[in-house]
Design an enzyme around this catalytic site. Structure first.
Site, PDB file in Angstrom:
ATOM      1  N   HIS A  71     -18.873  -3.493 -16.404  1.00 39.13           N
ATOM      2  CA  HIS A  71     -19.267  -3.467 -14.915  1.00 39.13           C
ATOM      3  C   HIS A  71     -19.744  -2.339 -14.470  1.00 39.13           C
ATOM      4  CE1 HIS A  71     -19.207  -4.092 -10.701  1.00 39.13           C
ATOM      5  NE2 HIS A  71     -18.217  -3.389 -10.488  1.00 39.13           N
TER       6      HIS A  71
ATOM      7  N   HIS B 201     -28.200 -20.120 -13.274  1.00 36.71           N
ATOM      8  CA  HIS B 201     -27.207 -20.134 -13.964  1.00 36.71           C
ATOM      9  C   HIS B 201     -27.439 -19.073 -15.191  1.00 36.71           C
ATOM     10  CE1 HIS B 201     -26.195 -24.116 -12.436  1.00 36.71           C
ATOM     11  NE2 HIS B 201     -24.902 -23.557 -12.645  1.00 36.71           N
TER      12      HIS B 201
ATOM     13  N   THR C  12     -11.954  -8.472 -12.478  1.00 37.26           N
ATOM     14  CA  THR C  12     -13.425  -9.154 -11.936  1.00 37.26           C
ATOM     15  C   THR C  12     -14.688  -8.925 -12.866  1.00 37.26           C
ATOM     16  OG1 THR C  12     -13.687  -6.945 -10.550  1.00 37.26           O
ATOM     17  CG2 THR C  12     -12.573  -8.903  -9.679  1.00 37.26           C
TER      18      THR C  12
ATOM     19  N   ASP D 193       0.754  -1.192   0.069  1.00 39.18           N
ATOM     20  CA  ASP D 193       0.020  -0.051  -0.159  1.00 39.18           C
ATOM     21  C   ASP D 193       0.957   1.289  -0.068  1.00 39.18           C
ATOM     22  OD1 ASP D 193      -3.187   0.557   0.632  1.00 39.18           O
ATOM     23  OD2 ASP D 193      -1.917   2.087   1.374  1.00 39.18           O
TER      24      ASP D 193
ATOM     25  N   ALA E 189      -9.366  -5.321  -9.759  1.00 40.78           N
ATOM     26  CA  ALA E 189     -10.912  -4.923  -9.308  1.00 40.78           C
ATOM     27  C   ALA E 189     -10.947  -3.376  -9.276  1.00 40.78           C
ATOM     28  CB  ALA E 189     -10.856  -5.391  -7.822  1.00 40.78           C
TER      29      ALA E 189
END
EC number: 1.1.1.27
Length: 316
Positions: free
Chosen positions: A178, A171, A146, A37, A121
């Site tokens: 996204h 499913h 992701t 970080d 992500a």
């Protein structure tokens, strides 16, 4: 016999990164977990906290804080670093700031000699995944976002509550961005193997008239509904990252909706977007091309066009 040690680095130890780390440790997904970080002391604190919880698990993961130089021997580098959207912003609105961060992060990781798999992500995840692919020079199968994995999970949860069926028996996939422009391939959504469109048609008396577009919007806006109540989201995406990483290490050949770089699949080129893909130890083995209806193709293309317009703002 020498056994390969599974190693993961997480860059960014905010709420998403730390939630991902917690999932990884609890599930024993890797033997070594490196935390990085910009605030090194925070990474040290997270590593200490996670190390102290290991005795209450059935795993034994070495967790420590470090720097980009330590990424050389990592199998997977997970990047969660980036600004969170402010109220009223979309994920796409964070692109400029996120792109600048990636230039520094990817440069540092690649200078270490890293030759594994990137798992992203950071939002907007589809465009950031594309940028990391370009910056890293790695093969497209080894740079994964992701994507719509969490959206697809949210979709199944919404449908399970509506149909009173376990979500694991449902499913189907959200595709595309996204974000707000994502779409659902309804022609491929099944419940226990039976097409959901057929179920809704046969059981109109039970379910009434279902607005599919409303379900898509509810799926796309689910993150913001959480955001309004608790300020941000992290458990779902953190577990999604851990799930994908575990699928890579176990060579599961599991189909997951991820951000993948397309090169002719779905008739699309030079773009990263959410599609179902087979995940193996090498990353993406194959992109699963669903036979979309004409309307679904149009919605998917529209979502990708929106991504392309934003990609241009950072030079792609």
């Amino acid at each position: 016999m020498k056994r390969h040690t599974r190693k993961i680095a997480i860059i960014g130890t905010g709420l998403v990164g730390s939630s991902c780390a917690y999932s990884i440790v609890n599930q024993g997904i890797c033997e070594e977990l490196l935390l990085i970080d910009i605030n090194h002391e925070r990474a040290v604190g997270e590593a200490m906290d996670l190390s102290h919880c290991i005795n209450f698990t059935n795993t034994r993961t070495k967790v420590y804080a470090g720097s980009y130089e330590d990424c050389k021997d990592m199998d997977i580098v997970i990047i969660t670093a980036g600004p969170a959207p402010k109220p009223g912003q979309s994920r796409l609105d964070t692109l400029g700031a996120s792109a600048k961060i990636m230039e520094s992060v990817v440069g540092g990781v690649m200078e270490s000699g890293f030759d594994g798999i990137f798992l992203l992500a950071s939002n907007p995840v589809d465009i950031i995944t594309y940028q990391v692919w370009k910056l890293s020079g790695l093969p497209r199968n080894r740079v994964i976002g992701t994507g719509t994995s969490l959206d697809s999970s949210r979709l199944r949860t919404i449908l399970s509550e509506m149909l009173h069926v376990d979500p694991r028996s449902i499913h189907g996939y959200s595709l595309g961005e996204h974000g707000d422009s994502q779409m659902v391939a309804w022609s491929h959504v099944t419940v226990g193997g039976k097409p959901i469109l057929q179920i809704l048609e046969e059981q109109k008396e039970r379910f009434g008239e279902i607005d599919l577009d409303e379900i898509v919007e509810k799926t796309a806006k689910a993150g913001w509904e959480i955001y309004k109540r608790k300020g941000t989201t992290y458990y779902g995406i953190g577990n999604s990252l851990a799930y994908i990483a575990n699928s890579i290490f176990n060579d599961d050949h599991r189909v997951i909706a991820v951000s993948a770089i397309l090169d002719g699949e779905y008739g699309e080129y030079d773009i990263c977007t959410g599609v179902p893909a087979i995940i193996t130890r090498d990353g993406i083995r194959e992109i699963v091309e669903l036979n979309l209806t004409e309307d679904e193709e149009s919605r998917f293309a529209k979502s990708n066009d929106i991504l392309r317009d934003y990609m241009k703002t950072i030079g792609y």
